[in-house]
Write a protein that holds these residues in place. Structure first.
Motif, mmCIF file in Angstrom:
data_model
loop_
_atom_site.group_PDB
_atom_site.id
_atom_site.type_symbol
_atom_site.label_atom_id
_atom_site.label_comp_id
_atom_site.label_asym_id
_atom_site.label_seq_id
_atom_site.Cartn_x
_atom_site.Cartn_y
_atom_site.Cartn_z
ATOM 1 N N PRO A 140 0.817 -1.226 0.000
ATOM 2 C CA PRO A 140 0.000 0.000 0.000
ATOM 3 C C PRO A 140 0.850 1.274 0.000
ATOM 4 C CG PRO A 140 -0.917 -1.577 1.534
ATOM 5 C CD PRO A 140 0.415 -2.130 1.075
ATOM 6 N N ARG A 141 1.984 1.254 0.701
ATOM 7 C CA ARG A 141 2.858 2.433 0.700
ATOM 8 C C ARG A 141 3.520 2.631 -0.652
ATOM 9 N NH1 ARG A 141 6.488 1.198 5.691
ATOM 10 N NH2 ARG A 141 6.589 -0.566 4.349
ATOM 11 N N GLN A 162 -4.761 3.132 -0.202
ATOM 12 C CA GLN A 162 -5.179 2.798 1.156
ATOM 13 C C GLN A 162 -5.879 1.454 1.140
ATOM 14 O OE1 GLN A 162 -7.429 5.898 2.936
ATOM 15 N NE2 GLN A 162 -5.745 7.344 2.896
#
Length: 85
Positions: free
Chosen positions: A43-44, A49
């Protein structure tokens, strides 16, 4: 290194390195995938998100590892042979 992209909420391998979108890179090894999942790196890296589906990626890595294990030219031949003379 294996390029990854997100398609419809799933992390997929981009073997041709041509799929559009933000890409991330991963060693083609199931251990590296486990570490990335444990660290919540996807996700990063993709700047999204929520959780991402990695089933297709896990299957792709399993196929790659099966090819290496089943190959008669595995990692043993990758070593250099030294002439003792």
């Amino acid at each position: 290194m294996l390029r990854l992209v997100v398609v419809a909420g799933a992390v997929v391998p981009d073997t041709g390195r041509r799929l559009p979108g933000r890409g991330a890179w991963l060693h083609p090894d199931s251990g590296c995938l486990r570490n990335a999942e444990k660290r919540r790196a996807f996700p990063r890296a993709f700047r999204v998100q929520g959780p991402l589906d990695v089933v297709r990626l896990r299957g792709h890595l399993a196929e790659l590892e099966q090819e290496v294990v089943g190959s008669p030219h595995g990692r043993q031949e990758a070593r250099k042979q030294v002439d003792p003379s």
